[in-house]
Design a protein around this motif. Structure first.
Motif, mmCIF file in Angstrom:
data_model
loop_
_atom_site.group_PDB
_atom_site.id
_atom_site.type_symbol
_atom_site.label_atom_id
_atom_site.label_comp_id
_atom_site.label_asym_id
_atom_site.label_seq_id
_atom_site.Cartn_x
_atom_site.Cartn_y
_atom_site.Cartn_z
ATOM 1 N N UNK A 286 0.788 -1.222 0.000
ATOM 2 C CA UNK A 286 0.000 0.000 0.000
ATOM 3 C C UNK A 286 0.821 1.273 0.000
ATOM 4 N N UNK A 287 2.136 1.133 -0.001
ATOM 5 C CA UNK A 287 3.029 2.290 0.074
ATOM 6 C C UNK A 287 3.609 2.598 -1.303
ATOM 7 N N UNK A 288 3.486 3.830 -1.713
ATOM 8 C CA UNK A 288 4.063 4.271 -2.990
ATOM 9 C C UNK A 288 5.548 4.565 -2.855
ATOM 10 N N UNK A 289 5.922 5.264 -1.768
ATOM 11 C CA UNK A 289 7.326 5.663 -1.599
ATOM 12 C C UNK A 289 7.611 5.935 -0.133
ATOM 13 N N UNK A 290 8.755 5.474 0.348
ATOM 14 C CA UNK A 290 9.231 5.790 1.693
ATOM 15 C C UNK A 290 10.416 6.730 1.558
ATOM 16 N N UNK A 291 10.341 7.869 2.222
ATOM 17 C CA UNK A 291 11.401 8.872 2.184
ATOM 18 C C UNK A 291 12.163 8.811 3.502
ATOM 19 N N UNK A 292 13.290 8.129 3.477
ATOM 20 C CA UNK A 292 14.124 7.980 4.669
ATOM 21 C C UNK A 292 15.560 7.759 4.212
#
Length: 402
Positions: A286-292
């Motif tokens: 369900x996640x498009x992009x993780x910014x980390x």
């Protein structure tokens, strides 16, 4: 405080000692009368003089100097490897003092195109009518920064990691660029904290913090700080602080000092928890992009690994949509349904917080080029047991995607 009196700016440093030792001991001396190990809260607006102009240890009036505030300022200077530090009533008050000390009408600032909404509001809507001009740029790209600069650019303003898009800026390279143009480089180090990053060591001229966040660390005090090495710059900023009066009060300074002493321990846990949560989110359908920046595929990962000692406790996440809901609707549903992540402004406390920047921290830039994607939420990962935090996110995300 007279016009010629030098502001107290926490010039004390603790040379040759590690971060945690500096944080615990810099500016912290036992009370000379009672021997109390923890310094007192000097809740006094004024100080007795032994004669006209004969001040005791330089103290005259609380706006000009206070022993509790001076202890914090010594602590701040030590952990940021600075020479001078000033403690303000808020992070925005600290930023305002820097701009008023360095710029005049017609002066120009280059800042990030995803800068914190409060900073943008201050520069655009408060100082803009005064005559301070600004341009925005992708601060992870030197080419974009150079394109935004003008001959009258006096200040380059960078957050790294940035809020909330988690972009990483090469501080040393930008310092060289700024100095080649006769300008100053300011780094907002709030997200990283002085435990993970020391911009002055990389060539920055000024470091600012919202000490409300990781430095205070317990969501119980509002404050800001400015740290630098240059004596002339410190004199200018100190004068503006004294003349305008946005100083931190004794109780706020005391609470911030209390928080700073455990910053290193807390940041280790924030970083560890955030890394595990980012990796879990990164694999979610369900996640498009993780910014980390701790993820290897983050565009600033290698740079962050070079100029930071850890990747921090802040994560931004963008969600995909479903047949029934858009990505923005999923993000809002997640933000409003967690149990351990509290929906709230701010960040950096021991408890986990969740923020929907488009309508909260960055509402002031909605509809502009700085607008935050509506399918994005920002996580301030706390120090709770990480398995509990993952389970909380799993429940909320599962419900939002149904």
């Amino acid at each position: 405080m007279t016009e010629t009196q030098t502001p107290h700016s926490g010039a004390q440093t603790v040379e040759g000692l590690g971060f945690n030792t500096r944080a615990v001991h810099a500016g912290q001396e036992p009370d000379p009368v009672t021997g109390a190990v923890v310094g007192g809260i000097i809740q006094s607006s004024t100080f007795a003089q032994d004669g006209i102009g004969q001040l005791r240890n330089g103290y005259e009036y609380g706006r000009g100097g206070n022993p509790t505030r001076d202890s914090l300022q010594a602590q701040l200077a030590a952990v940021e490897h600075g020479k001078h530090a000033f403690s303000f009533s808020s992070g925005l008050a600290a930023e305002d003092a820097v701009i008023r000390a360095l710029l005049r009408p017609g002066g120009h600032i280059v800042m990030g195109n995803d800068v914190y909404g409060g900073s943008y509001r201050l520069i655009n809507r408060v100082l803009g009518p005064w005559g301070v001009e600004h341009s925005t740029a992708d601060m992870s790209s030197l080419e974009s920064i150079e394109a935004a600069a003008r001959p009258e650019t006096a200040l380059f303003w960078v957050e790294t990691p940035s809020n909330p898009m988690m972009k990483i800026t090469d501080i040393a390279a930008l310092a060289d660029l700024a100095h080649s143009r006769g300008a100053k480089l300011l780094v907002d180090n709030t997200f990283a904290s002085p435990y993970l990053q020391n911009p002055l060591d990389l060539g920055a001229d000024i470091v600012v913090h919202s000490t409300t966040k990781y430095i205070g660390g317990h969501s119980d005090v509002i404050g800001g700080a400015v740290v630098m090495r240059d004596d002339a710059l410190a004199e200018k900023i100190g004068f503006v602080q004294f003349a305008v009066g946005a100083v931190s009060g004794p109780m706020d300074a005391f609470l911030t000092t209390r928080g700073l002493k455990t910053l290193g321990l807390r940041m280790d846990r924030h970083c560890s928890n955030a890394q595990q949560i980012a990796q879990w989110l990164d694999g979610h359908s369900g996640v498009e992009r993780v910014l980390y920046p701790g993820l290897a595929h983050h565009p600033g990962h290698e740079l962050a690994a070079r100029q930071m000692r850890g990747f921090g406790g802040m994560i931004s996440v963008q969600f995909t949509g479903t047949v029934a809901r858009s990505g923005a609707e999923v993000a809002r549903a997640v933000a409003e349904s967690t149990q351990l992540f509290t929906l709230a402004e701010s960040l950096g406390g021991i408890e986990s917080l969740m923020n929907y920047p488009s309508e909260m921290t960055h509402a002031s830039v909605k509809g502009t080029e700085l607008a935050v994607p509506e399918n994005l939420i920002r996580l301030s990962v706390g120090i709770e047991d990480v398995a509990d935090l993952v389970a909380d996110l799993d429940r909320a995300l599962g419900s939002a995607l149904r």
